[in-house]
Design a protein around this motif. Structure first.
Motif, short mmCIF file in Angstrom:
data_model
loop_
_atom_site.label_atom_id
_atom_site.label_comp_id
_atom_site.label_asym_id
_atom_site.label_seq_id
_atom_site.Cartn_x
_atom_site.Cartn_y
_atom_site.Cartn_z
N TYR A 203 34.19 -67.20 -43.17
CA TYR A 203 35.41 -66.65 -43.79
C TYR A 203 35.77 -67.42 -45.06
CZ TYR A 203 36.18 -63.77 -39.63
OH TYR A 203 36.05 -62.84 -38.63
N TRP A 204 35.49 -68.71 -45.06
CA TRP A 204 35.77 -69.50 -46.26
C TRP A 204 34.87 -69.06 -47.42
CZ3 TRP A 204 39.11 -71.87 -48.89
CH2 TRP A 204 38.77 -72.78 -49.90
N LEU A 205 33.63 -68.69 -47.13
CA LEU A 205 32.74 -68.18 -48.18
C LEU A 205 33.31 -66.90 -48.80
CD1 LEU A 205 29.14 -68.64 -46.67
CD2 LEU A 205 30.22 -69.96 -48.51
N ILE A 206 33.91 -66.06 -47.97
CA ILE A 206 34.51 -64.83 -48.49
C ILE A 206 35.69 -65.16 -49.40
CG2 ILE A 206 35.72 -62.71 -47.84
CD1 ILE A 206 34.09 -62.73 -45.23
N VAL A 207 36.49 -66.15 -49.00
CA VAL A 207 37.66 -66.54 -49.80
C VAL A 207 37.22 -67.07 -51.17
CG1 VAL A 207 39.58 -68.16 -49.97
CG2 VAL A 207 39.12 -67.02 -47.81
N ILE A 208 36.29 -68.01 -51.19
CA ILE A 208 35.93 -68.63 -52.47
C ILE A 208 35.19 -67.64 -53.38
CG2 ILE A 208 35.89 -70.96 -51.52
CD1 ILE A 208 32.87 -70.85 -51.42
N THR A 209 34.48 -66.69 -52.80
CA THR A 209 33.80 -65.69 -53.63
C THR A 209 34.82 -64.79 -54.33
OG1 THR A 209 31.90 -65.66 -52.13
CG2 THR A 209 32.10 -63.83 -53.66
N ALA A 210 35.82 -64.33 -53.59
CA ALA A 210 36.85 -63.48 -54.19
C ALA A 210 37.67 -64.23 -55.24
CB ALA A 210 37.77 -62.93 -53.10
N ASP B 163 36.58 -66.66 -56.99
CA ASP B 163 35.68 -66.82 -58.13
C ASP B 163 35.69 -65.57 -59.00
OD1 ASP B 163 33.87 -68.29 -59.65
OD2 ASP B 163 32.13 -67.43 -58.65
N VAL B 164 35.74 -64.40 -58.36
CA VAL B 164 35.82 -63.15 -59.13
C VAL B 164 37.08 -63.14 -59.99
CG1 VAL B 164 36.10 -60.64 -58.97
CG2 VAL B 164 34.49 -61.81 -57.46
N ALA B 165 38.21 -63.50 -59.40
CA ALA B 165 39.47 -63.50 -60.14
C ALA B 165 39.44 -64.51 -61.29
CB ALA B 165 40.63 -63.82 -59.20
N HIS B 166 38.83 -65.68 -61.03
CA HIS B 166 38.73 -66.70 -62.08
C HIS B 166 37.86 -66.23 -63.24
CE1 HIS B 166 38.28 -70.57 -64.03
NE2 HIS B 166 36.97 -70.49 -63.90
N LEU B 167 36.72 -65.65 -62.92
CA LEU B 167 35.83 -65.16 -63.98
C LEU B 167 36.46 -64.00 -64.74
CD1 LEU B 167 32.38 -65.25 -62.12
CD2 LEU B 167 33.23 -66.86 -63.83
N ALA B 168 37.18 -63.14 -64.02
CA ALA B 168 37.82 -62.00 -64.68
C ALA B 168 38.87 -62.46 -65.69
CB ALA B 168 38.48 -61.09 -63.63
N SER B 169 39.53 -63.56 -65.41
CA SER B 169 40.56 -64.07 -66.34
C SER B 169 39.96 -64.56 -67.65
CB SER B 169 41.35 -65.20 -65.67
OG SER B 169 40.53 -66.34 -65.47
N GLU C 96 30.22 -56.81 -61.66
CA GLU C 96 30.80 -56.27 -62.88
C GLU C 96 31.41 -57.37 -63.75
OE1 GLU C 96 31.72 -53.29 -65.60
OE2 GLU C 96 30.51 -53.17 -63.75
N VAL C 97 32.13 -58.28 -63.12
CA VAL C 97 32.78 -59.36 -63.88
C VAL C 97 31.74 -60.27 -64.52
CG1 VAL C 97 34.18 -61.42 -63.62
CG2 VAL C 97 34.93 -59.31 -62.56
N ARG C 98 30.67 -60.60 -63.78
CA ARG C 98 29.61 -61.44 -64.35
C ARG C 98 28.95 -60.75 -65.54
NH1 ARG C 98 26.60 -63.58 -58.83
NH2 ARG C 98 27.95 -65.41 -58.45
N HIS C 99 28.73 -59.45 -65.40
CA HIS C 99 28.07 -58.70 -66.48
C HIS C 99 28.94 -58.68 -67.73
CE1 HIS C 99 25.64 -55.63 -68.41
NE2 HIS C 99 26.73 -54.90 -68.61
#
Length: 373
Positions: A264-271, A273-279, A350-353
């Motif tokens: 569950y912690w892996l799911i948290v940090i991945t999401a 990370d998405v928000a951080h990269l999107a910013s 999408e965010v990485r791209h």
């Protein structure tokens, strides 16, 4: 695809199969097949781009509302509780609309905020959250309705709504609903029974182990590395949904429970990370904004539910009937959570791209090598 999310999903599905092996050995094949199907659904749905989820948001939300409206008239209960009619049956197909409604609400709010922005949109978003929550509350399903409301609030915060506005909203809704609490509890006395049982837990345990007490006993029996499914004859497991963590702990021990929490912690940090990269993406497009909202919303949908389930197993909350995501027996929840993981996969890709495109420096035309150089 995010390797972290795949690892987390495989770990949770495997622990679920192991837990079911202890609770209901005759359901191992059924649960294992559904786990494989759920993993396949994640891999297929993850190929969609976030814009597809944002476009589908209103449709999915509308369909889930339709199913929720059918529950009071066509819903069925379980052998243990016919009073709580939360499932719909169409021939051999049986599913729980409230599980789908969580995902539908996340998709709808993400689509709404990505298209319209967050300024002066509080009333419309609040209406969506309250409508979905009230339909679940009517079933009745208090635990899921509270989760639904919290999910909507988290999505609003992830979209960029000010915390002061959210706090004022929560206060206003609380003041409006307080007069209705008494009549709701009178109509559904099982809720008070659960609360009273939770308060009197020490008295109950003096007379004999209650449901939570048995779960704690089985967790203790598991030790560090677990007893394996063959040790079932020494224990008793009453549930394969609410307290599935007890059988996971018994069969795989503290190591299994630690793996569960790590997944569950892996799911948290991945999401996150998405928000951080999107910013960091400039300019911030509606699709990237929507992808960030989708990632945070679906993450809370999974991990928030896991938190409630584990608190019930720990004896901190009364029994709510909320399954442990991707672990408990039940295909409605497993399939919905697998689609939620696919949404995070899609948002991450999408965010990485987009970030790679915006951060790659343009090469001046005169600097390219020529054939004569």
């Amino acid at each position: 695809m995010s390797i972290q999310l795949i690892i987390a999903q495989v770990m949770l599905l495997c622990l679920g199969v192991l837990g079911i092996a202890a609770v209901e050995p005759d359901k191992i094949a059924d649960h294992g097949l559904k786990a494989l199907l759920a993993l396949g659904v994640t891999l297929v749905v993850a190929r969609l781009r976030p814009r597809a989820f944002l476009k589908l948001g209103p449709v999915v939300w509308g369909v889930t509302l339709f199913f929720l409206l059918l529950v009071p008239f066509m819903g069925v209960g379980t052998a243990e509780s016919e009073a709580t009619r939360r499932w719909l049956e169409f021939g051999p197909v049986r599913f729980q609309p409230s599980e789908m409604a969580k995902l539908g609400l996340v998709l709808m709010l993400a689509s709404f905020f990505a298209r319209r922005g967050v300024h002066n949109k509080l009333i419309s978003a609040t209406a969506m959250i309250l409508l979905t929550t009230l339909l679940v509350l009517i079933e009745p399903d208090l635990g899921t309705s509270v989760l639904m409301f919290g999910l909507g609030i988290i999505v609003m915060y992830a979209a960029g709504v000010r915390i002061s506005n959210i706090s004022g909203l929560i206060l206003a809704i609380t003041m409006m609903l307080l007069p209705l609490v008494g009549s709701y509890l009178e109509r559904h006395p099982y809720i008070l029974d659960r609360l009273n049982t939770h308060r009197q837990v020490e008295q109950i345990r003096e007379q004999g182990l209650d449901q939570i007490g048995k779960a704690h006993r089985d967790l203790n029996f598991g030790g560090i590395s677990g007893q394996g499914p063959d040790g079932l004859r020494y224990t008793y497991f009453g549930e394969h949904t609410d307290l599935i963590v007890a059988s996971v702990g018994f069969t795989s021990g503290l190591l299994g429970v630690a793996m569960l929490l790590f997944a569950y912690w892996l799911i948290v940090i991945t999401a996150l990370d998405v928000a951080h990269l999107a910013s960091r993406v400039r300019p911030m497009t509606p699709e990237i904004h929507g992808a960030s909202i989708l990632a945070i919303g679906t993450m809370f949908m999974i991990v928030g539910q896991a938190f409630v389930n584990l608190c019930v197993a720990a004896g901190l909350f009364p029994v709510t009937g909320v399954p442990l995501p991707l672990v408990s027996y039940g295909f409605s929840s497993m399939l919905t959570m697998s689609v939620a993981l696919a949404v995070i996969h899609s948002a991450m890709r999408e965010v990485r791209h987009q970030l790679a495109d915006t951060e790659t420096p343009a090469v001046p035309a005169g600097s390219l090598p020529t054939a004569t150089d």
